[in-house]
Design a protein around this motif. Structure first.
Motif, PDB file in Angstrom:
ATOM      1  N   ILE A   1      -5.232  61.018 -32.279  1.00 20.44           N
ATOM      2  CA  ILE A   1      -4.549  60.381 -33.407  1.00 20.44           C
ATOM      3  C   ILE A   1      -4.515  58.873 -33.186  1.00 20.44           C
ATOM      4  CG2 ILE A   1      -2.258  60.660 -32.365  1.00 20.44           C
ATOM      5  CD1 ILE A   1      -1.188  61.048 -35.284  1.00 20.44           C
ATOM      6  N   HIS A   2      -4.741  58.137 -34.249  1.00 18.09           N
ATOM      7  CA  HIS A   2      -4.719  56.673 -34.204  1.00 18.09           C
ATOM      8  C   HIS A   2      -3.535  56.196 -35.029  1.00 18.09           C
ATOM      9  CE1 HIS A   2      -5.997  52.475 -34.681  1.00 18.09           C
ATOM     10  NE2 HIS A   2      -6.876  52.695 -33.705  1.00 18.09           N
ATOM     11  N   ILE A   3      -2.998  55.050 -34.690  1.00 16.63           N
ATOM     12  CA  ILE A   3      -1.837  54.551 -35.428  1.00 16.63           C
ATOM     13  C   ILE A   3      -2.160  54.363 -36.903  1.00 16.63           C
ATOM     14  CG2 ILE A   3      -2.321  52.105 -34.973  1.00 16.63           C
ATOM     15  CD1 ILE A   3       0.760  51.765 -34.742  1.00 16.63           C
ATOM     16  N   ASP A   4      -3.415  54.057 -37.228  1.00 14.97           N
ATOM     17  CA  ASP A   4      -3.792  53.902 -38.639  1.00 14.97           C
ATOM     18  C   ASP A   4      -3.625  55.206 -39.395  1.00 14.97           C
ATOM     19  OD1 ASP A   4      -4.388  51.275 -38.174  1.00 14.97           O
ATOM     20  OD2 ASP A   4      -6.565  51.581 -38.011  1.00 14.97           O
ATOM     21  N   ASP A   5      -3.777  56.347 -38.688  1.00 17.52           N
ATOM     22  CA  ASP A   5      -3.589  57.642 -39.341  1.00 17.52           C
ATOM     23  C   ASP A   5      -2.165  57.783 -39.865  1.00 17.52           C
ATOM     24  OD1 ASP A   5      -6.182  58.291 -38.598  1.00 17.52           O
ATOM     25  OD2 ASP A   5      -5.534  59.186 -36.703  1.00 17.52           O
ATOM     26  N   ALA A   6      -1.197  57.257 -39.099  1.00 19.52           N
ATOM     27  CA  ALA A   6       0.210  57.364 -39.491  1.00 19.52           C
ATOM     28  C   ALA A   6       0.594  56.304 -40.516  1.00 19.52           C
ATOM     29  CB  ALA A   6       1.106  57.243 -38.252  1.00 19.52           C
ATOM     30  N   MET A   7      -0.036  55.145 -40.427  1.00 19.45           N
ATOM     31  CA  MET A   7       0.340  54.044 -41.323  1.00 19.45           C
ATOM     32  C   MET A   7      -0.322  54.134 -42.686  1.00 19.45           C
ATOM     33  SD  MET A   7       0.310  50.852 -38.612  1.00 19.45           S
ATOM     34  CE  MET A   7       0.706  49.649 -39.868  1.00 19.45           C
ATOM     35  N   GLU A   8      -1.499  54.769 -42.752  1.00 18.35           N
ATOM     36  CA  GLU A   8      -2.239  54.802 -44.012  1.00 18.35           C
ATOM     37  C   GLU A   8      -2.115  56.125 -44.736  1.00 18.35           C
ATOM     38  OE1 GLU A   8      -6.208  53.796 -42.972  1.00 18.35           O
ATOM     39  OE2 GLU A   8      -5.701  51.760 -42.290  1.00 18.35           O
ATOM     40  N   ASP A   9      -1.489  57.114 -44.090  1.00 21.33           N
ATOM     41  CA  ASP A   9      -1.318  58.414 -44.740  1.00 21.33           C
ATOM     42  C   ASP A   9      -0.422  58.277 -45.966  1.00 21.33           C
ATOM     43  OD1 ASP A   9       0.336  61.100 -45.026  1.00 21.33           O
ATOM     44  OD2 ASP A   9      -1.557  61.618 -44.020  1.00 21.33           O
ATOM     45  N   GLU A  10      -0.816  58.888 -47.069  1.00 19.34           N
ATOM     46  CA  GLU A  10      -0.080  58.751 -48.324  1.00 19.34           C
ATOM     47  C   GLU A  10       1.332  59.316 -48.224  1.00 19.34           C
ATOM     48  OE1 GLU A  10      -0.824  57.238 -51.107  1.00 19.34           O
ATOM     49  OE2 GLU A  10      -2.782  56.548 -50.403  1.00 19.34           O
ATOM     50  N   ASP A  11       1.499  60.366 -47.417  1.00 21.43           N
ATOM     51  CA  ASP A  11       2.821  60.989 -47.293  1.00 21.43           C
ATOM     52  C   ASP A  11       3.691  60.313 -46.242  1.00 21.43           C
ATOM     53  OD1 ASP A  11       2.201  62.917 -49.223  1.00 21.43           O
ATOM     54  OD2 ASP A  11       1.190  64.169 -47.713  1.00 21.43           O
ATOM     55  N   LEU A  12       3.086  59.755 -45.204  1.00 17.27           N
ATOM     56  CA  LEU A  12       3.862  59.170 -44.106  1.00 17.27           C
ATOM     57  C   LEU A  12       4.216  57.703 -44.371  1.00 17.27           C
ATOM     58  CD1 LEU A  12       1.900  60.713 -41.084  1.00 17.27           C
ATOM     59  CD2 LEU A  12       4.035  61.521 -42.107  1.00 17.27           C
ATOM     60  N   ARG A  13       3.186  56.867 -44.492  1.00 15.01           N
ATOM     61  CA  ARG A  13       3.364  55.437 -44.756  1.00 15.01           C
ATOM     62  C   ARG A  13       4.321  54.775 -43.754  1.00 15.01           C
ATOM     63  NH1 ARG A  13       1.281  53.336 -49.279  1.00 15.01           N
ATOM     64  NH2 ARG A  13       0.470  54.743 -50.888  1.00 15.01           N
ATOM     65  N   PHE A  14       4.113  55.044 -42.468  1.00 14.61           N
ATOM     66  CA  PHE A  14       4.932  54.424 -41.432  1.00 14.61           C
ATOM     67  C   PHE A  14       4.534  52.968 -41.224  1.00 14.61           C
ATOM     68  CE2 PHE A  14       5.513  58.871 -39.829  1.00 14.61           C
ATOM     69  CZ  PHE A  14       6.906  58.888 -39.888  1.00 14.61           C
ATOM     70  N   GLY A  15       5.469  52.180 -40.716  1.00 22.42           N
ATOM     71  CA  GLY A  15       5.165  50.857 -40.210  1.00 22.42           C
ATOM     72  C   GLY A  15       4.654  50.959 -38.782  1.00 22.42           C
ATOM     73  N   PRO A  16       4.381  49.826 -38.124  1.00 17.13           N
ATOM     74  CA  PRO A  16       3.832  49.871 -36.757  1.00 17.13           C
ATOM     75  C   PRO A  16       4.733  50.611 -35.769  1.00 17.13           C
ATOM     76  CG  PRO A  16       3.582  47.682 -37.698  1.00 17.13           C
ATOM     77  CD  PRO A  16       4.442  48.452 -38.646  1.00 17.13           C
ATOM     78  N   ASN A  17       6.033  50.334 -35.786  1.00 16.64           N
ATOM     79  CA  ASN A  17       6.936  50.981 -34.837  1.00 16.64           C
ATOM     80  C   ASN A  17       7.066  52.476 -35.110  1.00 16.64           C
ATOM     81  OD1 ASN A  17       7.408  48.594 -33.507  1.00 16.64           O
ATOM     82  ND2 ASN A  17       9.313  48.143 -34.586  1.00 16.64           N
ATOM     83  N   GLY A  18       7.300  52.823 -36.377  1.00 24.47           N
ATOM     84  CA  GLY A  18       7.405  54.232 -36.735  1.00 24.47           C
ATOM     85  C   GLY A  18       6.106  54.972 -36.477  1.00 24.47           C
ATOM     86  N   GLY A  19       4.977  54.285 -36.696  1.00 28.01           N
ATOM     87  CA  GLY A  19       3.682  54.905 -36.456  1.00 28.01           C
ATOM     88  C   GLY A  19       3.460  55.231 -34.992  1.00 28.01           C
ATOM     89  N   LEU A  20       3.879  54.323 -34.102  1.00 32.39           N
ATOM     90  CA  LEU A  20       3.732  54.581 -32.671  1.00 32.39           C
ATOM     91  C   LEU A  20       4.565  55.781 -32.241  1.00 32.39           C
ATOM     92  CD1 LEU A  20       3.729  51.020 -31.043  1.00 32.39           C
ATOM     93  CD2 LEU A  20       1.960  52.763 -30.808  1.00 32.39           C
ATOM     94  N   ILE A  21       5.792  55.832 -32.727  1.00 33.75           N
ATOM     95  CA  ILE A  21       6.669  56.961 -32.381  1.00 33.75           C
ATOM     96  C   ILE A  21       6.074  58.273 -32.892  1.00 33.75           C
ATOM     97  CG2 ILE A  21       8.937  57.988 -32.789  1.00 33.75           C
ATOM     98  CD1 ILE A  21      10.065  55.122 -32.880  1.00 33.75           C
TER      99      ILE A  21
END
Length: 277
Positions: free
Chosen positions: A57-77
């Motif tokens: 998993i890459h942080i971009d997967d968490a930040m660019e996902d339409e359902d997740l849309r995390f920021g950098p900190n939330g994406g890392l977690i």
């Protein structure tokens, strides 16, 4: 038995450089140390990882996902939690070798170590997989030349020690970047007096005067936990690197279960024992 260092510390403290330096030093010494990249946001490092979380998993997967849309900190977690929810992937990547020695290059998001259980869960997995592990906590050397920074860095290290519950080695990184004047004060960096450094805060700010008793209490906590000893790291000094690695090896008991050598030299032939006649 397998061995591991969990390399933790704030962003920019030199964790990836530390891992690359130890890996190269070990290779020069005919020894194998592999590195596991656990930073899903890593862009560049000087080592070839044995395992790379970005393949899972890459942080971009968490930040660019339409359902997740995390920021950098939330994406890392999210990425670290996703890794822990899929431990079979990590176990398969690590394999089942014996006497493995791994460095886990962790993200620089300090809350992952100070008050979340993420790293503690990772430790429990590694212990289940027969790893003897310790924490190597890196701090930039600049934290030792200012009372407020010293307080912040040392309390962060203490929080990690209490939260992760592993043997703990504090390392002052980037010693090679200090000025000549700062290097001459090396002793005060390695074994700083918390009361002396914290006393600077009392005299230099209104906050320090107002919260003097709080400052003294924090100083006592630091002393009581004996967490004010640091090991220097100069990545340009091979002897310094070797000494630090030996210290950590002793902490995790690396090599103590190795087979004892029964023959370290050639015995003389029977014909030679009597000498000339």
């Amino acid at each position: 038995m397998r061995y591991a260092q969990l390399v933790l510390g704030p962003a920019g403290s030199g964790k990836s450089t530390y891992c690359a330096t130890l890996q190269k030093h070990a290779a020069d010494d005919k020894r194998t140390i592999d590195v596991v990249n656990l930073d899903p946001a890593a862009e560049y490092f000087d080592y070839q990882p044995l395992v790379d979380i970005r393949e899972l998993i890459h942080i971009d997967d968490a930040m660019e996902d339409e359902d997740l849309r995390f920021g950098p900190n939330g994406g890392l977690i999210f990425c670290m939690e996703y890794l822990l929810e899929n431990p079979e992937w990590l176990e398969e990547q690590l394999g089942e070798g014996d006497d493995d020695y791994l460095l886990f290059d962790c993200p620089g998001q300090i809350e992952l170590y100070t008050h979340m259980t993420t790293v503690r869960q990772l430790v429990e997995l590694l212990q289940r997989w027969n790893f003897q592990a310790c924490v190597v906590f890196l701090l930039d050397a600049q934290f030792m030349i200012d009372g407020a920074k010293f307080l912040s860095g040392t309390m962060a290290a203490l929080s990690v020690m209490v939260n992760v519950e592993l043997p703990h080695v504090n390392v002052l990184s980037k010693m090679d970047l200090l000025s000549k004047t700062a290097r001459n004060q090396l002793d005060s960096y390695l074994e700083p007096d918390p009361h002396s450094l914290l006393g600077e805060m009392e005299t230099k700010s209104k906050w320090g005067v107002k919260y003097r008793r709080l400052t003294e209490a924090i100083g006592r906590i630091i002393e009581d936990y004996s967490l004010v000893r640091f090991y220097p790291l100069n990545v340009r000094d091979e002897e310094n690197i070797a000494d630090l690695l030996l210290t950590i090896d002793n902490v995790i008991q690396f090599g103590e279960d190795s087979d004892v050598k029964t023959r370290d030299f050639d015995y003389p032939d029977d014909d030679d024992e009597g000498g000339d006649t």
